[in-house]
Design a protein around this motif. Structure first.
Motif, mmCIF file in Angstrom:
data_model
loop_
_atom_site.group_PDB
_atom_site.id
_atom_site.type_symbol
_atom_site.label_atom_id
_atom_site.label_comp_id
_atom_site.label_asym_id
_atom_site.label_seq_id
_atom_site.Cartn_x
_atom_site.Cartn_y
_atom_site.Cartn_z
ATOM 1 N N ASN A 128 47.464 43.416 56.734
ATOM 2 C CA ASN A 128 47.995 44.320 57.759
ATOM 3 C C ASN A 128 48.381 45.629 57.083
ATOM 4 O O ASN A 128 49.194 45.638 56.167
ATOM 5 N N ILE A 129 47.759 46.723 57.530
ATOM 6 C CA ILE A 129 47.983 48.013 56.866
ATOM 7 C C ILE A 129 48.802 48.945 57.750
ATOM 8 O O ILE A 129 48.491 49.134 58.925
ATOM 9 N N TYR A 130 49.841 49.505 57.161
ATOM 10 C CA TYR A 130 50.670 50.520 57.809
ATOM 11 C C TYR A 130 51.255 50.056 59.146
ATOM 12 O O TYR A 130 51.498 50.853 60.052
ATOM 13 N N ILE A 148 37.294 27.657 56.436
ATOM 14 C CA ILE A 148 37.774 28.629 55.451
ATOM 15 C C ILE A 148 39.243 28.902 55.788
ATOM 16 O O ILE A 148 39.591 29.067 56.958
ATOM 17 N N TYR A 149 40.091 28.912 54.771
ATOM 18 C CA TYR A 149 41.509 29.205 55.007
ATOM 19 C C TYR A 149 41.717 30.698 55.266
ATOM 20 O O TYR A 149 40.982 31.536 54.743
ATOM 21 N N VAL A 150 42.760 31.016 56.041
ATOM 22 C CA VAL A 150 43.148 32.415 56.230
ATOM 23 C C VAL A 150 44.589 32.605 55.754
ATOM 24 O O VAL A 150 45.507 31.921 56.228
ATOM 25 N N LEU A 151 44.742 33.482 54.778
ATOM 26 C CA LEU A 151 46.076 33.876 54.316
ATOM 27 C C LEU A 151 46.272 35.335 54.698
ATOM 28 O O LEU A 151 45.562 36.203 54.218
ATOM 29 N N GLU A 152 47.227 35.587 55.580
ATOM 30 C CA GLU A 152 47.477 36.967 56.003
ATOM 31 C C GLU A 152 48.428 37.656 55.036
ATOM 32 O O GLU A 152 49.538 37.156 54.804
ATOM 33 N N ASP A 153 48.005 38.790 54.482
ATOM 34 C CA ASP A 153 48.927 39.633 53.725
ATOM 35 C C ASP A 153 49.627 40.525 54.745
ATOM 36 O O ASP A 153 49.110 41.563 55.155
ATOM 37 N N ALA A 157 54.360 44.077 57.406
ATOM 38 C CA ALA A 157 54.261 43.879 58.856
ATOM 39 C C ALA A 157 55.427 43.133 59.501
ATOM 40 O O ALA A 157 55.253 42.501 60.544
ATOM 41 N N ILE A 158 56.628 43.202 58.944
ATOM 42 C CA ILE A 158 57.744 42.566 59.648
ATOM 43 C C ILE A 158 57.918 43.270 61.007
ATOM 44 O O ILE A 158 57.847 44.502 61.094
ATOM 45 N N GLY A 159 58.081 42.472 62.059
ATOM 46 C CA GLY A 159 58.283 43.053 63.398
ATOM 47 C C GLY A 159 56.995 43.457 64.102
ATOM 48 O O GLY A 159 57.040 43.985 65.209
ATOM 49 N N VAL A 160 55.828 43.204 63.476
ATOM 50 C CA VAL A 160 54.558 43.580 64.104
ATOM 51 C C VAL A 160 54.003 42.400 64.904
ATOM 52 O O VAL A 160 53.730 41.342 64.357
ATOM 53 N N PHE A 161 53.865 42.606 66.210
ATOM 54 C CA PHE A 161 53.338 41.561 67.093
ATOM 55 C C PHE A 161 52.023 42.023 67.701
ATOM 56 O O PHE A 161 51.837 43.216 67.948
ATOM 57 N N SER A 167 52.584 38.983 63.210
ATOM 58 C CA SER A 167 51.675 39.065 62.067
ATOM 59 C C SER A 167 52.050 38.008 61.027
ATOM 60 O O SER A 167 53.227 37.819 60.723
ATOM 61 N N GLY A 168 51.051 37.323 60.507
ATOM 62 C CA GLY A 168 51.301 36.319 59.475
ATOM 63 C C GLY A 168 51.449 34.907 60.015
ATOM 64 O O GLY A 168 51.592 33.967 59.244
ATOM 65 N N THR A 169 51.446 34.771 61.357
ATOM 66 C CA THR A 169 51.610 33.420 61.931
ATOM 67 C C THR A 169 50.332 32.909 62.594
ATOM 68 O O THR A 169 50.311 31.812 63.138
ATOM 69 N N TYR A 170 49.276 33.722 62.571
ATOM 70 C CA TYR A 170 48.039 33.256 63.220
ATOM 71 C C TYR A 170 47.149 32.487 62.250
ATOM 72 O O TYR A 170 46.514 31.507 62.611
ATOM 73 N N GLY A 171 47.137 32.944 60.991
ATOM 74 C CA GLY A 171 46.351 32.253 59.971
ATOM 75 C C GLY A 171 47.066 31.003 59.478
ATOM 76 O O GLY A 171 48.110 30.618 60.000
ATOM 77 N N ASP A 172 46.489 30.360 58.451
ATOM 78 C CA ASP A 172 47.117 29.170 57.876
ATOM 79 C C ASP A 172 48.442 29.524 57.210
ATOM 80 O O ASP A 172 49.379 28.743 57.211
ATOM 81 N N MET A 173 48.475 30.706 56.601
ATOM 82 C CA MET A 173 49.706 31.196 55.980
ATOM 83 C C MET A 173 49.782 32.710 56.126
ATOM 84 O O MET A 173 48.760 33.371 56.322
#
Ligand code: PLP
Length: 362
Positions: A128-130, A148-153, A157-161, A167-173
Motif C-alpha cells: 500500500n503506497i501513500y 499462493i500466499y498474500v502478505l500485504e505490506d 496504511a493504518i486507518g486505510v479501508f 488494509s492488511g486484513t484481506y490477504g493471509d497476513m
C-alpha cells in the motif's frame, strides 16, 4: 526563517502521561499497555489476530519466516516500495521478483503481478503506497486459486479501508508500521495481522523463542525475540485515540495543497478520490524533467523535500545479489519525476501557502 520539515509526529503531554504510567507500574516489556494496544488494533482493523513486532521490516521478515520458505521459492514485490519490503524477503530466504506498478495508484495491479508469476511463486506482496485505498481483492482472489500466499505490506496504511476492509486484513497476513514518519507512531514498532489461526500459532512461536509462553525454558521450535516494550504500546494507545483527528487533518491539508498549487503543464497533481477513503501519507506530485531543479529551489526556500522511492529492481544490492533485473518503466518514471512534501500535524495552512507560492513562482 524556520525550516519546514518532512516529518513531525503528533506527540504531546498525553503520550508523556501514558509513558509515566508504564514506567511507574514497572511493566516495561510487553504488559498491560501491549494487551490494550492490540485490542484497539483488532477493533480498528477487524482483524482476527494481531501480534506486535519491533518494526515494520521485522514484521515482514517474521511473517515471511512463518511461510517456511524452501530453496528457490519466489516472492513477487512491486519495484515501487521502501527497501524494507525487499530486504525482509531476502533475509527470510525468498528470491525477490520485482513487478511494475500502476501509474495512477502507484500500487501493483493484478496484471503487473500476473506478468511475473512462475511455478516457483510462493508469495505475493502487494504494497500500500501513500495511503491509497485501492483494493487488493482481485490479487488475493487470484492467488487463492493458485495456492499462493498474500502478505500485504500495509506499513503506511493504518486507518486505510476499502469497502469497509482494512488494509492488511484481506490477504493471509498484513504488516503495519509505527515508525516515526507513519500516520501514527510508537517510535519504532509494528503489528502483524492475520486471519489464519494456524499462521497465528506459528507467528506466536517464532516471535517468542519457539515456546508457547514465556517463563518456560523448554522450546519445541526455534524462534527469535520480536517483543516490543510496554512504553511503545503506551504511546500506541494514545496515538490510536488520535487517529481519526490525524486522518481528518491530513485529508484537509492534502486537499489544501492541491487547491493552492497552480495547474501548470509540467506538474501533475494527485487526484483526490471523492469517497475520501485514502489516508494521505505525504503530499506528492509528479513533474516532467525538472525534479532536481524544483527540489533545489524548495530546499533553498527552507522546505524539506523527498524524492519518491528508488526502484527496487535498480538497487545496487539487488543487482549484485540477484543479477540484472527486468525493467519496470512506471517505477522508473515515478522516481524520475516524483516529489514528496511534508504533511503532518505541525504543518499550518500558512506553511502550505508559503510552499505553494514557492512552487507557483518556479
Ligand atoms: C516504513 C515502511 C516499511 C518499514 O517499516 P519500518 O517500521 O520502518 O521498519 C516497509 N514498507 C513500507 C512501504 C514502508 O513505508
Amino acid at each position: 526563517m524556520k525550516r519546514i520539515n518532512q516529518v513531525s509526529p503528533w506527540l504531546n503531554h498525553e503520550e508523556l502521561k501514558a509513558l509515566e504510567v508504564s514506567i511507574t507500574d514497572k511493566w516495561v516489556t510487553e504488559g498491560p499497555y501491549t494487551k490494550k494496544f492490540l485490542g484497539k488494533i483488532l477493533d480498528l482493523t477487524g482483524s482476527k489476530y494481531a501480534l506486535p513486532v519491533p518494526n515494520g521490516t521485522l514484521g515482514l521478515f517474521l511473517a515471511l519466516l512463518a511461510l517456511e520458505p524452501k530453496e528457490g521459492d519466489e516472492i513477487i514485490i512491486p519495484s515501487f516500495t521502501f527497501f524494507g519490503s525487499a530486504s525482509a524477503a531476502h533475509f527470510a530466504g525468498f528470491k525477490p521478483i520485482f513487478c511494475d506498478v500502476d501509474p495512477k495508484s502507484y500500487m501493483a495491479s493484478l496484471e503487473n503481478i500476473k506478468n511475473k508469476i512462475s511455478t516457483k511463486t510462493k508469495v505475493v506482496m502487494p504494497v500500500n503506497i501513500y495511503g491509497k485505498s485501492q483494493s487488493v481483492k482481485p490479487i488475493v482472489d487470484y492467488c487463492k486459486n493458485k495456492n499462493i500466499y498474500v502478505l500485504e505490506d500495509s506499513a503506511q496504511a493504518i486507518g486505510v479501508f476499502n469497502n469497509g476492509v482494512h488494509s492488511g486484513t484481506y490477504g493471509d497476513m498484513g504488516v503495519i508500521s509505527f515508525f516515526a514518519d507513519k500516520t501514527i507512531t510508537t517510535g519504532e514498532g509494528g503489528v502483524v495481522l492475520t486471519q489464519d489461526k494456524e499462521i497465528y500459532e506459528r507467528l506466536k512461536l517464532l516471535r517468542n523463542q519457539g515456546r508457547p509462553s514465556s517463563g518456560t525454558f523448554v522450546h519445541p521450535k526455534f524462534g527469535m525475540n520480536f517483543r516490543i516494550t510496554d512504553m511503545q504500546a503506551a504511546l500506541g494507545c494514545i496515538q490510536l485515540d488520535k487517529l481519526q483527528d490525524i486522518i481528518n487533518l491530513k485529508r484537509e491539508l492534502f486537499s489544501y495543497y492541491n487547491s493552492m498549487i497552480n495547474d501548470r503543464d509540467f506538474i501533475s497533481k494527485p487526484n483526490i478520490q471523492s469517497d475520501q477513503q485514502d489516508v494521505p501519507f505525504r503530499y506528492y506530485f509528479e513533474v516532467s524533467d525538472v525534479k532536481e531543479e524544483l527540489m533545489t529551489h524548495l530546499e533553498n526556500s527552507n522546505i524539506q523535500t523527498r524524492t519518491f522511492f528508488y526502484p527496487m529492481h535498480l538497487q545496487p544490492s539487488v543487482r549484485s545479489e540477484y543479477g540484472k533485473q527486468d525493467s519496470c518503466p512506471v517505477a522508473e518514471s515515478l522516481f524520475k519525476n516524483g516529489i514528496c512534501l511534508p504533511l503532518h500535524h505541525d504543518l499550518t495552512k500558512a506553511d502550505i501557502d508559503y510552499i505553494a507560492a514557492c512552487i507557483n513562482r518556479f
